[in-house]
Write an enzyme that holds these catalytic residues in place. Structure first.
Site, short mmCIF file in Angstrom:
data_model
loop_
_atom_site.label_atom_id
_atom_site.label_comp_id
_atom_site.label_asym_id
_atom_site.label_seq_id
_atom_site.Cartn_x
_atom_site.Cartn_y
_atom_site.Cartn_z
N ARG A 23 -9.47 -0.71 -9.03
CA ARG A 23 -8.73 -1.18 -7.87
C ARG A 23 -7.51 -0.29 -7.70
O ARG A 23 -6.88 0.12 -8.69
CB ARG A 23 -8.28 -2.64 -8.05
CG ARG A 23 -9.39 -3.67 -7.83
CD ARG A 23 -9.84 -3.72 -6.36
NE ARG A 23 -10.86 -4.72 -6.11
CZ ARG A 23 -12.17 -4.50 -6.10
NH1 ARG A 23 -12.64 -3.29 -6.35
NH2 ARG A 23 -13.01 -5.48 -5.83
N GLU A 65 -4.95 0.55 0.50
CA GLU A 65 -6.21 0.71 1.20
C GLU A 65 -6.21 -0.02 2.54
O GLU A 65 -5.71 -1.15 2.58
CB GLU A 65 -7.31 0.11 0.32
CG GLU A 65 -8.42 1.07 0.05
CD GLU A 65 -9.37 0.54 -1.00
OE1 GLU A 65 -9.14 0.82 -2.17
OE2 GLU A 65 -10.32 -0.15 -0.62
N HIS A 89 -13.73 4.10 -1.33
CA HIS A 89 -14.15 2.86 -2.00
C HIS A 89 -15.67 2.67 -1.85
O HIS A 89 -16.14 1.62 -1.39
CB HIS A 89 -13.38 1.65 -1.42
CG HIS A 89 -13.35 0.48 -2.38
ND1 HIS A 89 -12.31 -0.42 -2.42
CD2 HIS A 89 -14.24 0.07 -3.31
CE1 HIS A 89 -12.56 -1.35 -3.33
NE2 HIS A 89 -13.73 -1.06 -3.89
#
Ligand code: DGY
Length: 328
Positions: free
Chosen positions: A241, A270, A294
């Site tokens: 993450r 993000e 991602h």
């Protein structure tokens, strides 16, 4: 009738299974994008089940907007840091995620793709070649770092970390790992070495690969102090993450050549690539950094599996059975 709200289109194999349940009214958001808060609140109203994505922030407000009949939030991801588990628990709502071997393999394979791309300077070499700069073989042309014989440092030895380690062994790398507790069986199987402290691993790893969930204790796990402990020749790979890495500190470490490069799939802010780095060179301009959006779990096989798992959890819970993959 049970109302199922799916916040964004997921692979058809999952939707078909949901629609096959005669008493399920399946509503898939027609907007092929992340919903605004207002849209999410409106969409979940009256839902018995929400199939959410990691881009949906599911907190008490959203759960209340759904109503008291809501029984499950099935998150279409292995990670579930986007869901307020305490708020769900308080309301007796089940939260599930989508772990599976195929998802672990997908993320592990992508982790390796990033690792190899950075070490072998693949993107840089591709650009060089396509731009017509290749004028002839030379001993020092785009030399790269051999991974064979190097030390792979796995931070977080869950399913994904273990799948990455297995690939490392296949490449002839030595495996060291850090986690809250040691896994003796794994150590024996892969001749892996446990490091109780992250610092101990950082000092010796040639590649540091992050595989921890995002928790208050793992936020900015990698920051200036940690980058300073890494070898100057080492690479960082992050497919966990974004906020696990202090991105500003990463940029500085790369600029100051404290580390040799990075392969990054997840970002602190993000989908923005740099949070507030207006004073700094951005990651996207660095030739020793390879970025992907991602997509570590984006193997089609994995995304299909995630859809099926999320749906199986919804069916189980709405039929009065236990969730297959409860998040807690
Ligand atoms: C996960 O499953 O948590 C991934 O990050 C989503 O692709």
């Amino acid at each position: 009738m049970y109302r199922i709200f799916v916040t964004r289109k997921i692979p058809e194999v999952g939707l078909q299974r949901l629609r096959a349940e005669k008493d399920f009214d399946v509503v898939v958001s027609p907007k092929d994008r992340v919903l605004t808060r207002a849209e999410l609140k409106k969409g979940v109203k009256g839902a018995d089940a929400i199939l959410s994505l990691l881009t949906d922030r599911i907190d008490g407000e959203i759960l209340d907007a759904a109503g008291k009949q809501l029984k499950i939030v099935a998150n279409y991801a292995v990670g579930f840091d986007n869901v307020d588990l305490a708020a769900a628990k308080e309301r007796r709502i089940v939260v599930t995620n989508t772990p599976s071997d195929i998802v672990s393999e997908s993320v592990a394979e992508h982790t390796f793709a990033l690792m190899m791309a950075v070490a072998h300077r693949i993107v840089e070499s591709d650009t060089f070649t396509k731009k017509g700069k290749y004028k002839g073989w030379a001993p020092d042309l785009l030399t790269w770092t051999l991974l064979q014989g190097k030390t792979l440092g796995i931070v977080g030895l869950g399913r994904i970390g273990a799948a990455v380690a297995r690939r490392g062994v296949g490449m002839g790398m030595k495996i060291v790992y850090h986690d809250v507790k040691a896994n003796v069986e794994f150590e024996q199987q892969y001749q892996a070495e446990y490091h109780k402290t992250l610092d101990g691993l950082l000092a010796i790893a040639d590649v540091v690969s992050l595989h921890v969930p995002l928790l208050p204790t793992t936020r900015h796990l990698m920051s200036t102090e940690q980058f300073n402990l890494m070898k100057r020749t080492a690479f960082l790979v992050n497919t966990s993450r974004g906020p696990v890495v202090d991105e500003k500190a990463l940029v500085i470490a790369l600029e100051q050549q404290r580390i040799a490069g990075a392969g990054i799939d997840v970002f602190e802010c993000e989908p923005s690539i740099d949070c507030d780095l207006t004073d700094h060179h951005e990651l996207k301009k660095m030739t020793n950094v390879v970025l992907t959006p991602h997509t570590a779990s984006a193997a089609r096989e994995a995304r299909d599996a995630m859809a099926v798992i999320a749906v199986q959890n919804i069916i189980a819970v709405l039929r009065g059975r236990s969730a297959i993959n409860p998040a807690i």
